[in-house]
Design a protein around this motif. Structure first.
Motif, PDB file in Angstrom:
ATOM      1  N   LEU A 158      95.398  40.747  -2.016  1.00 21.74           N
ATOM      2  CA  LEU A 158      96.032  42.058  -1.877  1.00 21.74           C
ATOM      3  C   LEU A 158      97.395  42.110  -2.559  1.00 21.74           C
ATOM      4  O   LEU A 158      97.767  43.138  -3.138  1.00 21.74           O
ATOM      5  CB  LEU A 158      96.162  42.434  -0.402  1.00 21.74           C
ATOM      6  CG  LEU A 158      94.845  42.754   0.298  1.00 21.74           C
ATOM      7  CD1 LEU A 158      95.049  42.856   1.806  1.00 21.74           C
ATOM      8  CD2 LEU A 158      94.236  44.029  -0.258  1.00 21.74           C
ATOM      9  N   ILE A 159      98.138  41.011  -2.476  1.00 26.30           N
ATOM     10  CA  ILE A 159      99.440  40.962  -3.154  1.00 26.30           C
ATOM     11  C   ILE A 159      99.257  41.227  -4.644  1.00 26.30           C
ATOM     12  O   ILE A 159     100.021  41.982  -5.256  1.00 26.30           O
ATOM     13  CB  ILE A 159     100.135  39.602  -2.928  1.00 26.30           C
ATOM     14  CG1 ILE A 159     100.633  39.487  -1.489  1.00 26.30           C
ATOM     15  CG2 ILE A 159     101.302  39.413  -3.906  1.00 26.30           C
ATOM     16  CD1 ILE A 159     101.142  38.105  -1.125  1.00 26.30           C
ATOM     17  N   VAL A 160      98.253  40.614  -5.219  1.00 29.30           N
ATOM     18  CA  VAL A 160      98.009  40.769  -6.653  1.00 29.30           C
ATOM     19  C   VAL A 160      97.429  42.144  -6.973  1.00 29.30           C
ATOM     20  O   VAL A 160      97.924  42.858  -7.848  1.00 29.30           O
ATOM     21  CB  VAL A 160      97.072  39.648  -7.171  1.00 29.30           C
ATOM     22  CG1 VAL A 160      96.659  39.902  -8.609  1.00 29.30           C
ATOM     23  CG2 VAL A 160      97.752  38.297  -7.033  1.00 29.30           C
ATOM     24  N   SER A 161      96.391  42.553  -6.240  1.00 33.82           N
ATOM     25  CA  SER A 161      95.688  43.787  -6.588  1.00 33.82           C
ATOM     26  C   SER A 161      96.465  45.051  -6.260  1.00 33.82           C
ATOM     27  O   SER A 161      96.246  46.090  -6.888  1.00 33.82           O
ATOM     28  CB  SER A 161      94.317  43.832  -5.906  1.00 33.82           C
ATOM     29  OG  SER A 161      94.456  43.968  -4.504  1.00 33.82           O
ATOM     30  N   LYS A 162      97.365  44.984  -5.297  1.00 31.95           N
ATOM     31  CA  LYS A 162      98.103  46.189  -4.889  1.00 31.95           C
ATOM     32  C   LYS A 162      99.597  46.091  -5.187  1.00 31.95           C
ATOM     33  O   LYS A 162     100.399  46.865  -4.655  1.00 31.95           O
ATOM     34  CB  LYS A 162      97.882  46.447  -3.399  1.00 31.95           C
ATOM     35  CG  LYS A 162      96.430  46.777  -3.084  1.00 31.95           C
ATOM     36  CD  LYS A 162      96.290  47.309  -1.697  1.00 31.95           C
ATOM     37  CE  LYS A 162      94.878  47.709  -1.433  1.00 31.95           C
ATOM     38  NZ  LYS A 162      94.666  49.126  -1.614  1.00 31.95           N
ATOM     39  N   LYS A 163      99.961  45.180  -6.059  1.00 31.67           N
ATOM     40  CA  LYS A 163     101.383  44.972  -6.360  1.00 31.67           C
ATOM     41  C   LYS A 163     102.080  46.271  -6.762  1.00 31.67           C
ATOM     42  O   LYS A 163     103.159  46.583  -6.259  1.00 31.67           O
ATOM     43  CB  LYS A 163     101.551  43.921  -7.451  1.00 31.67           C
ATOM     44  CG  LYS A 163     103.000  43.662  -7.800  1.00 31.67           C
ATOM     45  CD  LYS A 163     103.141  42.574  -8.837  1.00 31.67           C
ATOM     46  CE  LYS A 163     104.615  42.332  -9.126  1.00 31.67           C
ATOM     47  NZ  LYS A 163     104.795  41.220 -10.057  1.00 31.67           N
ATOM     48  N   ASP A 164     101.484  47.030  -7.663  1.00 31.86           N
ATOM     49  CA  ASP A 164     102.117  48.273  -8.125  1.00 31.86           C
ATOM     50  C   ASP A 164     102.329  49.255  -6.978  1.00 31.86           C
ATOM     51  O   ASP A 164     103.360  49.925  -6.913  1.00 31.86           O
ATOM     52  CB  ASP A 164     101.292  48.927  -9.230  1.00 31.86           C
ATOM     53  CG  ASP A 164     101.293  48.113 -10.522  1.00 31.86           C
ATOM     54  OD1 ASP A 164     102.183  47.261 -10.694  1.00 31.86           O
ATOM     55  OD2 ASP A 164     100.391  48.332 -11.353  1.00 31.86           O
TER      56      ASP A 164
END
Length: 86
Positions: free
Chosen positions: A31-37
């Motif tokens: 989730l950190i990577v996929s929802k960073k923006d």
């Protein structure tokens, strides 16, 4: 971490999640990577809103139109709330 040294970075978040029983660390990392923006946009919006109210750091509390910045005694917060509800 040291004051204002970037706590909340990916490594710190993952290290913290590993200490909490039942948290799926792999899912958190995903989730950190996929929802960073999304997360960055929300954080910047919160920061911008805080600045418009005069918040320049933490802790800060907004009671009515009064901004109380810094660690203050409970009595000061209570007095501000009491004055607002009278």
């Amino acid at each position: 971490d040291a004051e204002n040294a970037g706590w909340g970075n990916e490594a710190d978040i993952l290290a913290l999640t590993k200490t909490v029983p039942g948290i799926d660390t792999a899912q958190v990392e995903k989730l950190i990577v996929s929802k960073k923006d999304v997360y960055v946009k929300a954080i910047l919006a919160d920061k911008t809103e805080g600045v418009t109210y005069g918040v320049s750091g933490t802790p800060a509390v907004i009671i009515g139109k009064q901004v109380i910045v810094g660690a203050v005694p409970y009595e000061r917060i209570k007095a501000a709330v009491d004055a607002l509800v009278k």
